[in-house]
Scaffold this motif. Sequence first.
Motif, mmCIF file in Angstrom:
data_model
loop_
_atom_site.group_PDB
_atom_site.id
_atom_site.type_symbol
_atom_site.label_atom_id
_atom_site.label_comp_id
_atom_site.label_asym_id
_atom_site.label_seq_id
_atom_site.Cartn_x
_atom_site.Cartn_y
_atom_site.Cartn_z
ATOM 1 N N LEU A 241 -4.525 3.948 2.626
ATOM 2 C CA LEU A 241 -3.304 4.471 2.015
ATOM 3 C C LEU A 241 -2.099 4.432 2.933
ATOM 4 O O LEU A 241 -0.969 4.620 2.475
ATOM 5 N N HIS A 242 -2.303 4.192 4.208
ATOM 6 C CA HIS A 242 -1.245 4.329 5.204
ATOM 7 C C HIS A 242 0.049 3.621 4.783
ATOM 8 O O HIS A 242 1.138 4.195 4.840
ATOM 9 N N ASP A 243 -0.074 2.371 4.351
ATOM 10 C CA ASP A 243 1.100 1.592 3.952
ATOM 11 C C ASP A 243 1.045 1.191 2.479
ATOM 12 O O ASP A 243 1.674 0.242 2.056
ATOM 13 N N TYR A 244 0.309 1.953 1.692
ATOM 14 C CA TYR A 244 0.130 1.666 0.270
ATOM 15 C C TYR A 244 1.392 2.078 -0.497
ATOM 16 O O TYR A 244 1.803 3.237 -0.470
ATOM 17 N N PRO A 245 2.033 1.152 -1.205
ATOM 18 C CA PRO A 245 3.260 1.492 -1.945
ATOM 19 C C PRO A 245 3.014 2.598 -2.971
ATOM 20 O O PRO A 245 2.065 2.538 -3.747
ATOM 21 N N GLY A 246 3.863 3.602 -2.938
ATOM 22 C CA GLY A 246 3.745 4.709 -3.881
ATOM 23 C C GLY A 246 2.919 5.876 -3.394
ATOM 24 O O GLY A 246 2.992 6.962 -3.960
ATOM 25 N N ALA A 247 2.127 5.661 -2.338
ATOM 26 C CA ALA A 247 1.270 6.741 -1.844
ATOM 27 C C ALA A 247 2.086 7.912 -1.311
ATOM 28 O O ALA A 247 1.637 9.053 -1.311
ATOM 29 N N GLY A 248 3.308 7.636 -0.873
ATOM 30 C CA GLY A 248 4.160 8.691 -0.325
ATOM 31 C C GLY A 248 4.935 9.484 -1.358
ATOM 32 O O GLY A 248 5.690 10.393 -0.999
ATOM 33 N N ALA A 249 4.747 9.187 -2.620
ATOM 34 C CA ALA A 249 5.485 9.888 -3.674
ATOM 35 C C ALA A 249 5.181 11.383 -3.652
ATOM 36 O O ALA A 249 4.028 11.802 -3.495
ATOM 37 N N ALA A 250 6.237 12.182 -3.833
ATOM 38 C CA ALA A 250 6.118 13.642 -3.968
ATOM 39 C C ALA A 250 5.301 14.254 -2.837
ATOM 40 O O ALA A 250 4.331 14.972 -3.064
ATOM 41 N N GLY A 251 5.711 13.964 -1.603
ATOM 42 C CA GLY A 251 5.047 14.550 -0.450
ATOM 43 C C GLY A 251 3.642 14.041 -0.227
ATOM 44 O O GLY A 251 2.803 14.727 0.367
ATOM 45 N N GLY A 252 3.378 12.824 -0.699
ATOM 46 C CA GLY A 252 2.082 12.206 -0.480
ATOM 47 C C GLY A 252 1.051 12.482 -1.547
ATOM 48 O O GLY A 252 -0.081 11.986 -1.460
ATOM 49 N N ILE A 253 1.414 13.229 -2.592
ATOM 50 C CA ILE A 253 0.454 13.471 -3.667
ATOM 51 C C ILE A 253 0.111 12.166 -4.388
ATOM 52 O O ILE A 253 -0.972 12.015 -4.960
ATOM 53 N N GLY A 254 1.034 11.207 -4.298
ATOM 54 C CA GLY A 254 0.754 9.896 -4.876
ATOM 55 C C GLY A 254 -0.505 9.281 -4.284
ATOM 56 O O GLY A 254 -1.301 8.657 -4.991
ATOM 57 N N GLY A 255 -0.708 9.459 -2.990
ATOM 58 C CA GLY A 255 -1.895 8.925 -2.337
ATOM 59 C C GLY A 255 -3.165 9.549 -2.862
ATOM 60 O O GLY A 255 -4.194 8.871 -3.024
ATOM 61 N N ALA A 256 -3.127 10.848 -3.150
ATOM 62 C CA ALA A 256 -4.300 11.534 -3.690
ATOM 63 C C ALA A 256 -4.678 10.963 -5.059
ATOM 64 O O ALA A 256 -5.866 10.777 -5.360
ATOM 65 N N PHE A 257 -3.682 10.686 -5.886
ATOM 66 C CA PHE A 257 -3.974 10.108 -7.202
ATOM 67 C C PHE A 257 -4.545 8.698 -7.069
ATOM 68 O O PHE A 257 -5.467 8.312 -7.791
ATOM 69 N N ILE A 258 -3.996 7.924 -6.137
ATOM 70 C CA ILE A 258 -4.499 6.558 -5.927
ATOM 71 C C ILE A 258 -5.950 6.578 -5.482
ATOM 72 O O ILE A 258 -6.782 5.778 -5.943
ATOM 73 N N ALA A 259 -6.297 7.501 -4.593
ATOM 74 C CA ALA A 259 -7.629 7.512 -3.993
ATOM 75 C C ALA A 259 -8.702 8.167 -4.851
ATOM 76 O O ALA A 259 -9.856 7.719 -4.845
#
Length: 388
Positions: A241-259
């Motif tokens: 997720l480190h450089d995954y586009p969109g993962a940083g959305a809304a304080g990084g909650i985007g990364g949680a949804f992706i994963a």
Amino acid sequence: MKIVVAPDSFKGSLNAVEASNAIEKGIKRASREAIIEKVPLADGGEGTAETLVMATKGRQKSVYVTGPLGEKVLANYGLLGDGKTCVIEMAQASGIGLVPKEQLNPLTATTYGTGELIKHAIDDGYRDFILALGGSATNDGGAGMLQALGMRLLDDRGQEVPAGGEGLASIRQIDMESFDPRIAACRFSIASDVENPLVGPDGASYIFGPQKGATEEMVSLLDRSMKNWANQIEKVTGIHLHDYPGAGAAGGIGGAFIAFFPAVWKRGIDVVAEHTKLQYAMQDADLVITGEGKVDVQTASGKTAMGVTQAAKKLNIPTVILSGTVGSGFQALYDYGVISVMSIIDRPMSLEEAMNETASLLEKKTEQVIRMFFHEQISLEKAGGKTT
């Protein structure tokens, strides 16, 4: 003549439904014969749930959840008129608007309440979700949300880590044994236009942290903590997720949804347009009027006015954008089929005056637009031409 009215809210003044009504009044002052189709919209930010509920004749449900600083807050989530879809705005439970400015602290702010909202909706039997990301007070990478749904985030002693962005640095183990198994049977449409990665100079902490009260030193700490969170997620899921586009959305909650969620990412305006059947409303239209509080170079990045314009252009329908403020770079919108961008302000006035008079100003400007449009149509007909 058929005119589609499809504005966003004019924040602080009118919601999207009220803006639609004001535009409708302006049209009727200029033409009693016009057929008006109103489609209030939003772009996935605050107000998305309210707009979708009103547009689909749904309802809202209120529940108490954990706020950003651990306090109890009353939050709403929307139930659409189809009886199946639930709309959750994370700002309702984890929003920056819930925290006094002097108390903002992304080191401790949590998304736990957003997870509680999701759990409430799942308990009520909903499996189709729209998640509107935006306006968060948090920088915890969605960790709090995951904990509310049963995930355990443990330190090197096997203890749960503290809430907030700072706690991410202590995570050494992600225990998914109690993570709500019903999540796998759900469908999540994530409404977000943010493409920032999770960590680094363009990541959640550096780009959005200062808006949430982070000092320069705090930003550096938050980014290091987020990197550890990304490392731990990669160990469990294999997703980098480190450089995954969109993962940083809304304080990084985007990364949680992706994963961890069965999620599909869409532009906020596209999600809303789909559920309000904007494309269907535009069939056989002669003109589209949209608008929002401010139009500038950022509008072309996926705001409501841009999405409406793109949908209208596919059908070769001209679009007019009305705005409280017209900022620099708005001319870029002309490349996408907009025929005019207009401020509704008609005289020198303070911001307070403008916000108090938004409805009447919007009505007046719409009347002017329609009178000009009708004049052009008549002139073309007399000249033997046709509109495009």
